[in-house]
Design an enzyme around this catalytic site. Sequence first.
Site, PDB file in Angstrom:
ATOM      1  N   CYS A   1       3.673 -12.716   5.907  1.00 16.87           N
ATOM      2  CA  CYS A   1       3.270 -11.740   7.294  1.00 16.87           C
ATOM      3  C   CYS A   1       4.020 -10.870   8.033  1.00 16.87           C
ATOM      4  CB  CYS A   1       2.360 -12.720   8.070  1.00 16.87           C
ATOM      5  SG  CYS A   1       1.509 -11.933   9.524  1.00 16.87           S
TER       6      CYS A   1
ATOM      7  N   CYS B   1       1.227  -8.198   6.755  1.00 19.34           N
ATOM      8  CA  CYS B   1       0.250  -8.026   8.124  1.00 19.34           C
ATOM      9  C   CYS B   1       1.106  -6.939   8.999  1.00 19.34           C
ATOM     10  CB  CYS B   1      -0.024  -9.135   8.970  1.00 19.34           C
ATOM     11  SG  CYS B   1      -0.492 -10.635   7.799  1.00 19.34           S
TER      12      CYS B   1
ATOM     13  N   LYS C   1       2.598  -3.726   7.495  1.00 20.12           N
ATOM     14  CA  LYS C   1       1.425  -2.889   7.028  1.00 20.12           C
ATOM     15  C   LYS C   1       0.690  -2.286   8.165  1.00 20.12           C
ATOM     16  CE  LYS C   1      -2.121  -4.527   7.505  1.00 20.12           C
ATOM     17  NZ  LYS C   1      -2.633  -5.595   6.665  1.00 20.12           N
TER      18      LYS C   1
ATOM     19  N   TYR D   1      -8.409  -6.170   0.061  1.00 23.15           N
ATOM     20  CA  TYR D   1      -7.867  -5.933   1.417  1.00 23.15           C
ATOM     21  C   TYR D   1      -6.713  -4.975   1.110  1.00 23.15           C
ATOM     22  CZ  TYR D   1     -10.090  -9.884   3.765  1.00 23.15           C
ATOM     23  OH  TYR D   1     -10.872 -10.773   4.474  1.00 23.15           O
TER      24      TYR D   1
ATOM     25  N   GLU E   1      -6.435  -0.991   2.297  1.00 24.87           N
ATOM     26  CA  GLU E   1      -5.459  -0.826   3.385  1.00 24.87           C
ATOM     27  C   GLU E   1      -4.351   0.246   3.263  1.00 24.87           C
ATOM     28  OE1 GLU E   1      -3.936  -4.639   4.731  1.00 24.87           O
ATOM     29  OE2 GLU E   1      -5.969  -5.065   5.961  1.00 24.87           O
TER      30      GLU E   1
ATOM     31  N   HIS F   1     -20.069   0.931  29.815  1.00 25.20           N
ATOM     32  CA  HIS F   1     -20.027   2.225  29.250  1.00 25.20           C
ATOM     33  C   HIS F   1     -18.955   3.054  29.749  1.00 25.20           C
ATOM     34  CE1 HIS F   1     -22.334   5.929  27.905  1.00 25.20           C
ATOM     35  NE2 HIS F   1     -22.149   6.329  29.007  1.00 25.20           N
TER      36      HIS F   1
ATOM     37  N   GLU G   1     -20.019  -1.476  23.547  1.00 26.52           N
ATOM     38  CA  GLU G   1     -21.356  -1.623  24.285  1.00 26.52           C
ATOM     39  C   GLU G   1     -22.439  -1.596  23.307  1.00 26.52           C
ATOM     40  OE1 GLU G   1     -22.643   1.806  26.946  1.00 26.52           O
ATOM     41  OE2 GLU G   1     -21.317   2.939  25.563  1.00 26.52           O
TER      42      GLU G   1
HETATM   43  P1  NDP Z   1      -8.323  -9.614  -2.798  1.00 31.86           P
HETATM   44  O1  NDP Z   1      -8.516 -10.783  -2.980  1.00 31.86           O
HETATM   45  O2  NDP Z   1      -8.751  -8.935  -1.370  1.00 31.86           O
HETATM   46  O3  NDP Z   1      -8.909  -8.444  -3.741  1.00 31.86           O
HETATM   47  C1  NDP Z   1      -8.435  -8.411  -5.095  1.00 31.86           C
HETATM   48  C2  NDP Z   1      -9.114  -7.514  -5.932  1.00 31.86           C
HETATM   49  O4  NDP Z   1      -8.418  -7.225  -7.220  1.00 31.86           O
HETATM   50  C3  NDP Z   1     -10.521  -7.383  -5.961  1.00 31.86           C
HETATM   51  O5  NDP Z   1     -11.323  -6.264  -6.011  1.00 31.86           O
HETATM   52  C4  NDP Z   1     -10.449  -8.029  -7.401  1.00 31.86           C
HETATM   53  O6  NDP Z   1     -11.923  -7.626  -8.111  1.00 31.86           O
HETATM   54  C5  NDP Z   1      -9.349  -7.276  -8.161  1.00 31.86           C
HETATM   55  N1  NDP Z   1      -8.883  -8.239  -9.306  1.00 31.86           N
HETATM   56  C6  NDP Z   1      -8.420  -9.538  -9.140  1.00 31.86           C
HETATM   57  N2  NDP Z   1      -7.872  -9.973 -10.484  1.00 31.86           N
HETATM   58  C7  NDP Z   1      -7.760  -8.880 -11.141  1.00 31.86           C
HETATM   59  C8  NDP Z   1      -7.303  -8.510 -12.353  1.00 31.86           C
HETATM   60  N3  NDP Z   1      -6.960  -9.552 -13.188  1.00 31.86           N
HETATM   61  N4  NDP Z   1      -7.246  -7.173 -12.740  1.00 31.86           N
HETATM   62  C9  NDP Z   1      -7.848  -6.461 -12.067  1.00 31.86           C
HETATM   63  N5  NDP Z   1      -8.651  -6.272 -10.864  1.00 31.86           N
HETATM   64  C10 NDP Z   1      -8.356  -7.694 -10.412  1.00 31.86           C
HETATM   65  O7  NDP Z   1      -6.747  -9.476  -2.982  1.00 31.86           O
HETATM   66  P2  NDP Z   1      -5.348  -8.419  -2.093  1.00 31.86           P
HETATM   67  O8  NDP Z   1      -4.342  -8.752  -3.168  1.00 31.86           O
HETATM   68  O9  NDP Z   1      -5.920  -7.269  -1.621  1.00 31.86           O
HETATM   69  O10 NDP Z   1      -5.088  -9.531  -0.994  1.00 31.86           O
HETATM   70  C11 NDP Z   1      -4.740 -11.063  -1.279  1.00 31.86           C
HETATM   71  C12 NDP Z   1      -5.365 -11.708  -0.106  1.00 31.86           C
HETATM   72  O11 NDP Z   1      -4.230 -11.671   1.097  1.00 31.86           O
HETATM   73  C13 NDP Z   1      -6.597 -11.359   0.557  1.00 31.86           C
HETATM   74  O12 NDP Z   1      -7.719 -11.935   0.037  1.00 31.86           O
HETATM   75  C14 NDP Z   1      -6.367 -12.029   1.907  1.00 31.86           C
HETATM   76  O13 NDP Z   1      -6.959 -13.326   2.186  1.00 31.86           O
HETATM   77  C15 NDP Z   1      -5.035 -11.619   2.290  1.00 31.86           C
HETATM   78  N6  NDP Z   1      -4.853 -10.107   2.826  1.00 31.86           N
HETATM   79  C16 NDP Z   1      -5.366 -10.060   4.090  1.00 31.86           C
HETATM   80  C17 NDP Z   1      -5.088  -9.092   5.107  1.00 31.86           C
HETATM   81  C18 NDP Z   1      -5.800  -8.922   6.349  1.00 31.86           C
HETATM   82  O14 NDP Z   1      -6.036  -9.879   7.053  1.00 31.86           O
HETATM   83  N7  NDP Z   1      -6.008  -7.499   6.692  1.00 31.86           N
HETATM   84  C19 NDP Z   1      -4.555  -7.982   4.473  1.00 31.86           C
HETATM   85  C20 NDP Z   1      -3.905  -8.082   3.060  1.00 31.86           C
HETATM   86  C21 NDP Z   1      -3.959  -9.328   2.461  1.00 31.86           C
HETATM   87  P3  NDP Z   1     -13.244  -8.430  -8.090  1.00 31.86           P
HETATM   88  O15 NDP Z   1     -13.691  -8.302  -6.683  1.00 31.86           O
HETATM   89  O16 NDP Z   1     -14.035  -8.054  -9.362  1.00 31.86           O
HETATM   90  O17 NDP Z   1     -12.779  -9.880  -8.043  1.00 31.86           O
END
Ligand code: NDP
Length: 443
Positions: free
Chosen positions: A40, A45, A48, A174, A178, A432, A437
């Site tokens: 983080c 976080c 970022k 995510y 982002e 407001h 709101e």
């Molecule tokens: P996410 O789990 O959010 O998203 C993963 C994405 O990658 C999905 O679109 C998924 O598709 C796809 N995917 C998964 N496996 C494969 C693969 N083998 N080949 C191709 N595509 C694939 O992961 P992130 O890496 O973005 O983030 C990880 C975690 O970190 C988040 O879930 C969150 O908990 C945390 N995080 C939180 C943030 C915040 O609070 N703002 C910011 C960044 C991270 P599908 O939908 O088909 O499974």
Amino acid sequence: MDYDLFVIGAGSGGVRASRIAAGHGARVAVAEEYRVGGTCVIRGCVPKKLLVYGAHFAEDLVDARRFGWQLSGKAFDWATLRDNVLAEVDRLNGIYQTTLDSNKVTTFHGHATLVDTNTVEINGERVTAKHILIATGARPLVPALPGAELGITSNEVFHLDKLPRKIVIAGGGYIANEFAGIFHELGVDVTLINRGDTLLRSWEPALRERLLMISMQKGIKFQFNCKMQSLEKTESGVRVHLADADPVDADLFLWAVGRRPNVEGLGLEAAGVELDERGAVRVDADSRTNVPNIYAVGDVTDRIQLTPIAIREGHSVADRLFGDKQWRVDYNCVPSAVFSNPPLGSVGMTEAEAKNNFGTVRVFTSDFRPMRNVLAGRNERALYKLVVDAASDRVVGAHMIGPDAPEVLQAVAIAIKAGLTKAQFDDTVALHPTMSEELVLMR
Ligand code: NDP
């Protein structure tokens, strides 16, 4: 025993557990192989969010003209933003280390391995501890494809020498959204390639669709239902080979396809600690593993991969073991945000989840153009959605996309966690003119 608690990993969960345990009088040590602060603070976080702020000036400077500001010489210097962000990371890293030191937590800089249920080895030294806490976090997943190593991950993205001209981002979650927002605002040509047809799968569909629409309007390109086959090095960068689609060239490729628990090389087998079917450390509701004196918190347990969750889990373990306070983390109504452009915030149930749970729900939406966008001539609408259990009138979900949505969402999360009804929302006088709101004006 040398220590009452030995923590492996000085990230959000590990540092909180160490500090609280030490505060209760325990003798605590923590091992960290990289930098104190964890994902983080060091490569997640915090940096970022600072990049999100930095990138957003691009649109703010454009909008400024409509508010009367004549600006000339608009130039962006990536190195300045990068170095200032990394300097802030250094500052926070120092604060985390000071926290450990001032609480008399011993820090071992090195890779820790369990030798047995009470012994840890770091840099060739063996120490013993009554309790052990595994808080080693997770790392970006890089699929096993030919040339996969040509892509970078979120670990490297904060250290780029220069901005690419064109970036391909793999994933639709995510991190992908982002960084699509950040890079696009910084003038990079962004293509997001997703294996399915849905961004942010677990999110309220109306918000996902709005984000996609606005992102496309801004100029971010999307390729859905694309299976990645391989990456190939080219003169200027990388070529992405896809099944059933033409290859895509880019200067830079970013993997953002999920994160995997850091369980390797920890000696978990030696201590007999079990993993679950997803490869995360298996824990019970008290964050205890199958080995009675070994606990695990945070992303390594892959419950909810969010910093505030890891912090609570670490705090709860320390209180339970050394503070004679028995409490469990409540995973109900955990707010979450995506710092895309515009950002999203969500708490509680989506409409579909609420229907499954309650049968009948009432849904209220406000689809509006924030006044700032109106004057700026920016055709971007915000969308707020409240989901209400029809029988009890309780608001069970809030979902929003729009400027500062995460800031608004945190406040409304209190009301939803407290179980307030739609009538109580309506009883609240609007403030407001604000965007929030809308929450008390939905009829
Ligand atoms: P996410 O789990 O959010 O998203 C993963 C994405 O990658 C999905 O679109 C998924 O598709 C796809 N995917 C998964 N496996 C494969 C693969 N083998 N080949 C191709 N595509 C694939 O992961 P992130 O890496 O973005 O983030 C990880 C975690 O970190 C988040 O879930 C969150 O908990 C945390 N995080 C939180 C943030 C915040 O609070 N703002 C910011 C960044 C991270 P599908 O939908 O088909 O499974």
